[in-house]
Every structure is written in C-alpha cells, then in structure tokens.
Design an enzyme around this catalytic site. Structure first.
Site, PDB file in Angstrom:
ATOM      1  N   LYS A   1       0.891  -1.166   0.000  1.00 42.15           N
ATOM      2  CA  LYS A   1       0.000   0.000   0.000  1.00 42.15           C
ATOM      3  C   LYS A   1       0.925   1.210   0.000  1.00 42.15           C
ATOM      4  O   LYS A   1       1.384   1.674   1.041  1.00 42.15           O
ATOM      5  CB  LYS A   1      -0.874  -0.034   1.261  1.00 42.15           C
ATOM      6  CG  LYS A   1      -2.208   0.694   1.178  1.00 42.15           C
ATOM      7  CD  LYS A   1      -2.121   2.162   0.847  1.00 42.15           C
ATOM      8  CE  LYS A   1      -1.628   3.034   1.968  1.00 42.15           C
ATOM      9  NZ  LYS A   1      -1.343   4.422   1.495  1.00 42.15           N
TER      10      LYS A   1
ATOM     11  N   CYS B   1      14.110  10.980   5.913  1.00 36.73           N
ATOM     12  CA  CYS B   1      14.141  10.649   7.340  1.00 36.73           C
ATOM     13  C   CYS B   1      15.573  10.583   7.833  1.00 36.73           C
ATOM     14  O   CYS B   1      15.810  10.515   9.031  1.00 36.73           O
ATOM     15  CB  CYS B   1      13.437   9.332   7.587  1.00 36.73           C
ATOM     16  SG  CYS B   1      14.316   7.967   6.864  1.00 36.73           S
TER      17      CYS B   1
HETATM   18  P1  NAD Z   1       2.545   9.438   6.658  1.00 41.09           P
HETATM   19  O1  NAD Z   1       2.642   8.906   8.037  1.00 41.09           O
HETATM   20  O2  NAD Z   1       1.619  10.568   6.388  1.00 41.09           O
HETATM   21  O3  NAD Z   1       2.093   8.279   5.646  1.00 41.09           O
HETATM   22  C1  NAD Z   1       2.714   7.024   5.631  1.00 41.09           C
HETATM   23  C2  NAD Z   1       1.701   5.981   5.188  1.00 41.09           C
HETATM   24  O4  NAD Z   1       0.638   5.934   6.142  1.00 41.09           O
HETATM   25  C3  NAD Z   1       1.066   6.277   3.840  1.00 41.09           C
HETATM   26  O5  NAD Z   1       0.990   5.088   3.086  1.00 41.09           O
HETATM   27  C4  NAD Z   1      -0.317   6.806   4.206  1.00 41.09           C
HETATM   28  O6  NAD Z   1      -1.284   6.487   3.236  1.00 41.09           O
HETATM   29  C5  NAD Z   1      -0.614   6.104   5.499  1.00 41.09           C
HETATM   30  N1  NAD Z   1      -1.480   6.898   6.381  1.00 41.09           N
HETATM   31  C6  NAD Z   1      -1.569   8.258   6.417  1.00 41.09           C
HETATM   32  N2  NAD Z   1      -2.447   8.642   7.349  1.00 41.09           N
HETATM   33  C7  NAD Z   1      -2.914   7.519   7.934  1.00 41.09           C
HETATM   34  C8  NAD Z   1      -3.844   7.266   9.006  1.00 41.09           C
HETATM   35  N3  NAD Z   1      -4.444   8.262   9.641  1.00 41.09           N
HETATM   36  N4  NAD Z   1      -4.086   5.993   9.346  1.00 41.09           N
HETATM   37  C9  NAD Z   1      -3.470   4.988   8.715  1.00 41.09           C
HETATM   38  N5  NAD Z   1      -2.580   5.170   7.701  1.00 41.09           N
HETATM   39  C10 NAD Z   1      -2.301   6.415   7.321  1.00 41.09           C
HETATM   40  O7  NAD Z   1       4.033   9.783   6.218  1.00 41.09           O
HETATM   41  P2  NAD Z   1       4.510  10.558   4.911  1.00 41.09           P
HETATM   42  O8  NAD Z   1       4.161  11.993   5.059  1.00 41.09           O
HETATM   43  O9  NAD Z   1       4.082   9.842   3.693  1.00 41.09           O
HETATM   44  O10 NAD Z   1       6.085  10.365   5.038  1.00 41.09           O
HETATM   45  C11 NAD Z   1       6.906  11.224   5.778  1.00 41.09           C
HETATM   46  C12 NAD Z   1       7.192  10.663   7.148  1.00 41.09           C
HETATM   47  O11 NAD Z   1       7.809   9.374   7.034  1.00 41.09           O
HETATM   48  C13 NAD Z   1       8.193  11.497   7.921  1.00 41.09           C
HETATM   49  O12 NAD Z   1       7.763  11.564   9.259  1.00 41.09           O
HETATM   50  C14 NAD Z   1       9.487  10.724   7.794  1.00 41.09           C
HETATM   51  O13 NAD Z   1      10.412  10.940   8.819  1.00 41.09           O
HETATM   52  C15 NAD Z   1       8.980   9.334   7.835  1.00 41.09           C
HETATM   53  N6  NAD Z   1       9.945   8.408   7.274  1.00 41.09           N
HETATM   54  C16 NAD Z   1      10.599   7.582   8.123  1.00 41.09           C
HETATM   55  C17 NAD Z   1      11.535   6.704   7.638  1.00 41.09           C
HETATM   56  C18 NAD Z   1      12.250   5.769   8.547  1.00 41.09           C
HETATM   57  O14 NAD Z   1      12.814   4.817   8.065  1.00 41.09           O
HETATM   58  N7  NAD Z   1      12.243   5.975   9.848  1.00 41.09           N
HETATM   59  C19 NAD Z   1      11.812   6.672   6.268  1.00 41.09           C
HETATM   60  C20 NAD Z   1      11.114   7.539   5.427  1.00 41.09           C
HETATM   61  C21 NAD Z   1      10.175   8.397   5.941  1.00 41.09           C
END
Ligand code: NAD
Length: 502
Positions: free
Chosen positions: A173, A281
């Site tokens: 997803k 990240c």
């Molecule tokens: P996000 O949390 O908004 O989304 C991530 C995933 O969760 C997406 O597939 C989205 O559809 C889903 N999602 C969004 N809202 C949701 C909800 N309320 N309930 C369930 N699922 C939901 O993150 P983003 O904005 O796409 O990515 C950026 C974030 O990811 C930053 O915080 C970054 O630090 C983090 N990140 C972390 C790593 C790591 O390895 N630690 C790597 C890359 C990005």
C-alpha cells in the site's frame, strides 16, 4: 485526467470505491492524476488472491525465487531513467536524486538475490545420543507493506525484495501522493517471471491501512511513515496478532567538534539538510557546533553555501533540490519557520515566499537557516521535514552528546571530527540507531540493517539485511532421532522427566 489503478492478481484493476486521491505535479501545483482509494472489501479480495499465490511461490525453491529477482534487477536497470522521471514528477525531487532512490532499493534486491544462502538454517549433529537438531526458516505467508511518500522506490523495495525472496506474497500500500512507480514495480516483477498475485499494489488511505491491519491472513506488516501513525499501526497490528515493524519520524543531529574539517562539514551539511528539500528521514536538519568559535565559523561558512543553492523543477539537471510534495506540506514547513521566529530563535536565512519564475504555483520552499535554537523550543522538538537547518549551540562534547540522546526521535546522527577517541565514545554512547562518523547520511548498506530508536521505530526488528530475513520468516527447529544402524539402543523406557543434556 490520468487514472492510477491498483495492480492486483497480475493486472491493472480499476477500483470500485468511487473514491480518489489527487496526485499533484509539485513543480507546477497542478493535479496531474487521480489515484484509486480502496475499500476494505477490495483489500480483503487482494489478500485472498495473495493467499492462493503464496502457496506455489512458497514452495518454489529459493534459487528459482532468486532468479526472478535477478531478472527484475535487470529490468529496473533497463528502465531506470523513465522510472526516475516518473518518480520525480510526482514527488518533486530532482531526477538524479530519484535515480538514487531507485538505486538504493535495487541494492536491497541485490542482497535478496542471495536468499538461498541466507535461508540455509543451522544444523547440530549429535546434540545428544543419536540426536541431531536443525532449524529452518519458512515464509510467514501473506505480508504487507505501507510506505511513505518520500522514498516511493527505495522503501517498497526494502520490504518486498526481502519478503518475496523469503517466499511470501506481498501486498504493497504505497503513499497515495506518488503511487505510480510502485505500480511499475508490480508490472516489472511480472515481466521478470513472478507469478501473478505474489506482489500486488493496492492504493488507499486509512481505510485500506485499517483493512490491512485487521485482515487475519496478513501475518506481518512493515510500515514507514510519521511517528504517530507508525505507533498506531504498531499497536493495532500487534493487537491483531501480527508481527509489526513500524518506522517513524526523525530529527537527526550533526555534531561538529572544533577539530572537524569545516569545508567538508559545510559541503556535507548543505547536501544533507537541503537535498530532496529536507524530505528525508535521514536528513540532517540540526547542527550542533561545539564551542562558540566553531559555531561562528560554521555559521559564516554556511551562508555562502546556502546562497549558492539552486532550486529548480525536478527535471532541471542543474538544480540542487526541487519543490516539497504538496501545498499542505509547504504550508506546514512555513508554519514551523514562523514558530521558530515566535519562539525566539534567530532566523538567519528565510526561505519563505520563494517563487520560481514560470512555476509560480510550484510547492517551493527556499533554504532556511536558524541560529540560537534552544532544546526547549517546539520547532526543535518536532520534525519539520523541509529545507530548514537549525543551529543548536553546545559548549561541551557532553552537552552535544546529550542533545540527540535526549531527543524524542533517534533515527540517525552524525559526528564530524578528526578525533578518533571522541568519535568512538560518541558512537558507543549516543541514544540513536544509526551513527555516521564524518558521514552525514549514515543509511546502512543493504546487507546491514536500517532502523532507528525511540519514537523513530516501533517493534524490535529492523528493515532489510539479515534482520529483514528474520522478520519475514518464522523459524522451525527439528530435533530428530533415528534407530541406530547397529540395532543398539532399542526401545527406551518412557521418561517422565523433562529431557536434558545432563
Ligand atoms: P505518513 O505517516 O503521512 O504516511 C505514511 C503511510 O501511512 C502512507 O501510506 C499513508 O497512506 C498512510 N497513512 C496516512 N495517514 C494515515 C492514518 N491516519 N491511518 C493509517 N494510515 C495512514 O508519512 P509521509 O508523510 O508519507 O512520510 C513522511 C514521514 O515518514 C516522515 O515523518 C518521515 O520521517 C517518515 N519516514 C521515516 C523513515 C524511517 O525509516 N524511519 C523513512 C522515510 C520516511
């Protein structure tokens, strides 16, 4: 308007929810496509397909599974330029950086090609009289991955490369903000010879995520995204009896000791703080110079480096970085800049209000520099995820070590120094999962393992590398005894005492 469909059971499938997400071109601000958002029933149907597909795939020998991955690697290399352009057009990162995003994922595929070796298991001959013990790693069955927008190629491959190599069927997803490249991966896997249904891509939002977390046939979930959602996914998935690894947000610090090579530090910081518009990240949004002199030198040297940065559209080969992903994210970053001002930090370079001629609707944020940021400030404590560098001054090594250690996030950290003893002490004691020594973005190579500490990761297994193989397999241990060839031993009496090796 282009529609981005699901990739289910080996083909492109139009969803039936009637719900769509908008996919922007961050360079112009225009909506360029719409993506299907699945219902729970659509997720469940995909899982049923995966259950069927996994039976044959799990029974396929590891060497044959590896051959599909070898071929997939060849196909990605064939198409990497088009894939990078497509990725950049939805994400906003520059094309060279998008190619890096794909390449880092491909390195996990290369690691996964070694799966026959990685799954070999352990064997002890003669653990007791006539007794041998061996262990094997078996696939979990159907597993799922939920991925963020910022690495739409690398992060899915972190997950499905290893999971599929281990004999699982995988449901991806991807982020609904840049979903096209993951669909291409599904198609290319089919072209490489993966049976239909082993890798499926289903688009969606919270509805699809919740359906994944609740479906009992999904045995494990890998998540990467922001921390609050990672924590939610972790709790709900574990409550449903699944294995969950959920990576969250970050606020990585770069500690600069007085003896560091400052030219190199400035070059590294410019790339690590502003590359990909700070939407990594493993970006370095906080720099901690130790001592007033180091801080003054750093600040003075950062200014021309920032002035030299070139913003451009993602197809501009001269650009250092492009727009952020959405208008909402641009507003969020700019709100954090205002918060920093309101909290009393010194705004040295203000990137707000930047416009690129001819692309006035694009989601651009200019490079921003704060000095005299204090640990108590909210703009320091939270992740901004934009092209904003904060200088937090420290007087001593101990103070600098405490800053990343006490921060709520613990993904990555870097120390810049020529002093091996200081670097060694820092690496051993800092409360952060991935450490760079004169390396600004210490993302481990594919055959090591990626994962942060504290609110940067929930669950206890990292992604890719040997930890990934552990996560996507369950271990079975067999203790065997055979009647001896000499006929000795015969039938032993029943024992009512727990067998021991005493
Ligand atoms: P996000 O949390 O908004 O989304 C991530 C995933 O969760 C997406 O597939 C989205 O559809 C889903 N999602 C969004 N809202 C949701 C909800 N309320 N309930 C369930 N699922 C939901 O993150 P983003 O904005 O796409 O990515 C950026 C974030 O990811 C930053 O915080 C970054 O630090 C983090 N990140 C972390 C790593 C790591 O390895 N630690 C790597 C890359 C990005």
């Amino acid at each position: 308007m282009r529609d981005i469909n699901h990739f289910l059971g080996g083909s492109s499938v139009v969803g039936n929810s009637g719900r769509y997400g908008e996919v922007f071109d961050p360079n112009t601000g225009a909506v360029q496509a719409r993506v299907q958002l699945a219902t729970a029933a659509e997720v469940d149907a995909a899982v049923a397909t995966a259950v069927e597909a996994q039976r044959g795939w799990g029974a396929t020998n590891p060497q044959r599974r590896a051959r599909v991955l070898f071929e997939y690697k060849r196909l990605i290399e064939r198409d990497i330029n088009q894939l990078a352009e497509l990725l950049a057009s939805e994400h906003g990162k520059v094309v060279a950086d998008a190619r890096g995003d794909i390449q880092r994922g491909l390195e996990v595929i290369e690691f996964s090609c070694g799966i026959p070796h990685l799954l070999k298991g352990e064997y002890t001959q003669g653990a007791g009289p006539g007794i041998d013990v061996y262990s094997m790693r078996q696939p979990l069955g159907v597993v799922a991955g939920i991925t963020p927008f910022n690495f739409p190629a690398m992060i899915p491959m972190w997950m499905f490369g290893v999971a599929i190599a281990c004999g699982n069927a995988f449901i991806l997803k991807p982020s609904e903000r840049d979903p096209s490249v993951p669909v291409k991966f599904g198609e290319l896997m089919m072209e490489a010879g993966l049976p239909a249904g082993v890798l499926q891509v289903i688009h969606g939002d919270k509805v699809a995520v919740d359906a994944i977390l609740d479906n009992p046939s999904i045995r494990a979930v890998s998540f990467v995204g922001s921390s609050d959602i990672a924590h939610y996914v972790y709790r709900r998935g574990v409550a449903a009896g699944k294995r969950v690894q959920a990576m969250g947000g970050a606020k990585n610090h770069g500690v600069v000791l007085p003896d560091a090579d400052m030219d190199q530090v400035v070059a590294d910081l410019a790339g690590a703080a502003f590359g990909s518009a700070g939407e990594r990240c493993m970006a370095l949004p906080v720099v901690v110079p130790v001592g007033a002199k180091t801080a003054e030198t750093l600040r003075e040297m950062m200014l021309p480096a920032i002035a030299k940065l070139r913003l451009g559209v993602s197809s501009d080969t001269q650009a250092d970085y492009g727009p952020v992903v959405s208008a909402a994210h641009k507003a969020r970053v700019e709100n954090y800049i205002q918060m920093g001002v309101d909290e009393g930090a010194e705004l040295v370079v203000d990137g707000r209000g930047f416009t690129l001629q001819g692309h006035e609707g694009g989601f651009f944020v200019g490079p921003t520099l704060f000095d005299h940021v204090k640990p108590a400030m909210q703009s320091y404590q939270e992740e901004i995820f934009g092209p904003v560098l904060q200088i937090v001054r420290a007087d001593t090594f101990e103070e600098a070590l405490a800053l990343p250690s006490n921060h709520q996030y613990g993904n990555g950290v870097a120390i810049f120094t020529r002093n091996g003893a200081a670097a060694r002490e820092f690496a051993a004691n800092v409360e952060v999962g991935m450490v760079g020594i004169n390396v600004p973005i210490p993302v481990p190579v594919a055959y090591h393992t990626f994962g942060g500490w504290k609110r940067s990761a929930f669950g206890d297994t990292n992604v890719h590398g040997p930890e990934g193989v552990k996560f996507y397999t369950k271990i079975k241990t067999v203790t065997q005894r055979w009647p001896s060839l000499s006929g000795g031993g015969g039938v032993t009496d029943s024992s009512f005492v727990i067998p021991t090796m005493a």
